[in-house]
Enzyme design. Structure first.
Site, PDB file in Angstrom:
ATOM      1  N   CYS A  59       3.037  -7.863   2.015  1.00 37.25           N
ATOM      2  CA  CYS A  59       4.327  -8.570   1.991  1.00 37.25           C
ATOM      3  C   CYS A  59       4.165  -9.986   2.511  1.00 37.25           C
ATOM      4  O   CYS A  59       3.467 -10.778   1.929  1.00 37.25           O
ATOM      5  CB  CYS A  59       5.369  -7.787   2.766  1.00 37.25           C
ATOM      6  SG  CYS A  59       5.661  -6.144   2.087  1.00 37.25           S
ATOM      7  N   PHE A 102      11.691   2.233  -2.156  1.00 37.76           N
ATOM      8  CA  PHE A 102      11.271   1.996  -0.777  1.00 37.76           C
ATOM      9  C   PHE A 102      10.070   2.862  -0.426  1.00 37.76           C
ATOM     10  O   PHE A 102       9.819   3.910  -1.037  1.00 37.76           O
ATOM     11  CB  PHE A 102      12.418   2.283   0.204  1.00 37.76           C
ATOM     12  CG  PHE A 102      12.932   3.695   0.164  1.00 37.76           C
ATOM     13  CD1 PHE A 102      12.320   4.699   0.904  1.00 37.76           C
ATOM     14  CD2 PHE A 102      14.031   4.031  -0.614  1.00 37.76           C
ATOM     15  CE1 PHE A 102      12.785   6.015   0.872  1.00 37.76           C
ATOM     16  CE2 PHE A 102      14.509   5.339  -0.651  1.00 37.76           C
ATOM     17  CZ  PHE A 102      13.884   6.334   0.092  1.00 37.76           C
ATOM     18  N   ALA A 103       9.324   2.404   0.574  1.00 40.12           N
ATOM     19  CA  ALA A 103       8.183   3.160   1.100  1.00 40.12           C
ATOM     20  C   ALA A 103       8.306   3.191   2.616  1.00 40.12           C
ATOM     21  O   ALA A 103       8.305   2.139   3.273  1.00 40.12           O
ATOM     22  CB  ALA A 103       6.869   2.501   0.689  1.00 40.12           C
ATOM     23  N   TYR A 124       0.845  -1.192   0.000  1.00 45.26           N
ATOM     24  CA  TYR A 124       0.000   0.000   0.000  1.00 45.26           C
ATOM     25  C   TYR A 124       0.879   1.239   0.000  1.00 45.26           C
ATOM     26  O   TYR A 124       1.906   1.300   0.691  1.00 45.26           O
ATOM     27  CB  TYR A 124      -0.884   0.012   1.255  1.00 45.26           C
ATOM     28  CG  TYR A 124      -1.410   1.386   1.614  1.00 45.26           C
ATOM     29  CD1 TYR A 124      -2.484   1.947   0.926  1.00 45.26           C
ATOM     30  CD2 TYR A 124      -0.822   2.138   2.638  1.00 45.26           C
ATOM     31  CE1 TYR A 124      -2.946   3.217   1.232  1.00 45.26           C
ATOM     32  CE2 TYR A 124      -1.283   3.401   2.957  1.00 45.26           C
ATOM     33  CZ  TYR A 124      -2.343   3.937   2.256  1.00 45.26           C
ATOM     34  OH  TYR A 124      -2.793   5.187   2.551  1.00 45.26           O
ATOM     35  N   HIS A 125       0.502   2.245  -0.794  1.00 42.77           N
ATOM     36  CA  HIS A 125       1.103   3.565  -0.724  1.00 42.77           C
ATOM     37  C   HIS A 125      -0.009   4.567  -0.457  1.00 42.77           C
ATOM     38  O   HIS A 125      -1.133   4.399  -0.944  1.00 42.77           O
ATOM     39  CB  HIS A 125       1.788   3.948  -2.035  1.00 42.77           C
ATOM     40  CG  HIS A 125       2.935   3.060  -2.404  1.00 42.77           C
ATOM     41  ND1 HIS A 125       3.933   2.717  -1.516  1.00 42.77           N
ATOM     42  CD2 HIS A 125       3.256   2.446  -3.564  1.00 42.77           C
ATOM     43  CE1 HIS A 125       4.815   1.938  -2.122  1.00 42.77           C
ATOM     44  NE2 HIS A 125       4.423   1.758  -3.366  1.00 42.77           N
ATOM     45  N   ALA A 158       9.103  -0.670   3.599  1.00 43.82           N
ATOM     46  CA  ALA A 158       9.115  -1.783   2.650  1.00 43.82           C
ATOM     47  C   ALA A 158      10.020  -1.440   1.477  1.00 43.82           C
ATOM     48  O   ALA A 158      10.196  -0.267   1.137  1.00 43.82           O
ATOM     49  CB  ALA A 158       7.700  -2.063   2.152  1.00 43.82           C
ATOM     50  N   ILE A 159      10.586  -2.475   0.864  1.00 45.75           N
ATOM     51  CA  ILE A 159      11.469  -2.293  -0.284  1.00 45.75           C
ATOM     52  C   ILE A 159      11.036  -3.240  -1.400  1.00 45.75           C
ATOM     53  O   ILE A 159      10.781  -4.419  -1.155  1.00 45.75           O
ATOM     54  CB  ILE A 159      12.938  -2.575   0.095  1.00 45.75           C
ATOM     55  CG1 ILE A 159      13.449  -1.486   1.045  1.00 45.75           C
ATOM     56  CG2 ILE A 159      13.833  -2.662  -1.143  1.00 45.75           C
ATOM     57  CD1 ILE A 159      14.839  -1.740   1.588  1.00 45.75           C
TER      58      ILE A 159
END
Length: 227
Positions: free
Chosen positions: A176, A159-160, A84-85, A145-146
């Site tokens: 993930c 990344f986020a 999710y972003h 997260a990557i």
């Protein structure tokens, strides 16, 4: 050896598809050596992205709920599964040429983790790696997260980092490996200045990748791309 130049572009809030187009244009310029290695920093409106190892079965919410919450869905060519972003999350897209000298995918991912770990220490947040997983973790859960894509040693995606993210949006997916997630805001107990986080990410990225920063005035995407 002379340090390479890193151009930083702070794009602000940009829809995922528009940001991906900027990535592709930047990737071509870097590959053809018409432009320098570049770090794109962006905040996306709510979106679920489906990585190469994911299927839409990883989305737990019905389409009607996604629409009601203003969440788009995009398939993407990055590694990893579903993520999710959204608002309050800092997304970094390094578009850099790993050749020569850094032609190692695993090293690149570890280096991104190192950037995030060092930046989190700047805010007195202890984070760590977990064997067999990617990303950066705190005892409360995964804070960053990557997911990357590398073609002819030029990188895209990245990344986020959950800064002031509304973590309830992660309940819409199997994120993930099904890990718990957290944010800087949750860990520190207060809202965090996004610009200050960008500043530390930029410094630590240049440090880990041994680059000199050239940062123009804040770059805004075209009005059609900004939400």
């Amino acid at each position: 050896m002379q340090a390479r130049r890193l151009r930083v572009r702070r794009l602000g809030r940009v829809e995922y598809g528009a940001a991906y187009q900027i990535q592709k244009e930047t990737e071509l310029a870097v590959r053809e050596r018409r432009g320098p290695d570049t770090l794109l920093l962006v905040e996306h409106p709510h979106v679920l992205t489906v990585g190469r190892r994911a299927t839409r079965a990883g989305i737990l919410a019905a389409p009607e709920l996604l629409e009601a919450r203003g969440v788009a869905v995009h398939e993407t060519n990055r590694g990893g599964k579903m993520t999710y972003h959204g608002l309050g999350q800092l997304v970094g897209y390094p578009v850099i040429n790993l050749s020569p000298g850094r032609e190692d995918v695993h090293r690149y991912v570890r280096d991104l983790e190192e950037v995030l770990i060092r930046a989190m220490l700047d805010f007195r947040i202890e984070t760590f790696r977990i064997e067999g997983l990617t990303g950066v973790h705190n005892r409360r859960g995964k804070v960053a997260a990557i997911g990357v894509h590398i073609a002819r040693w030029v990188t895209t995606h990245g990344f986020a980092l959950n800064v002031n993210t509304d973590l309830s949006f992660f309940n819409l997916i199997i994120a993930c490996e099904g890990e718990a997630v957290t944010s800087m805001q949750e860990i520190l107990g207060h809202e965090v200045d996004m610009h200050a986080v960008e500043d530390r990410i930029i410094v630590r990225f240049a440090e880990v990748f041994e680059m000199n920063i050239t940062e123009p005035t804040t770059t805004q995407a075209t009005s059609s791309a900004v939400s």
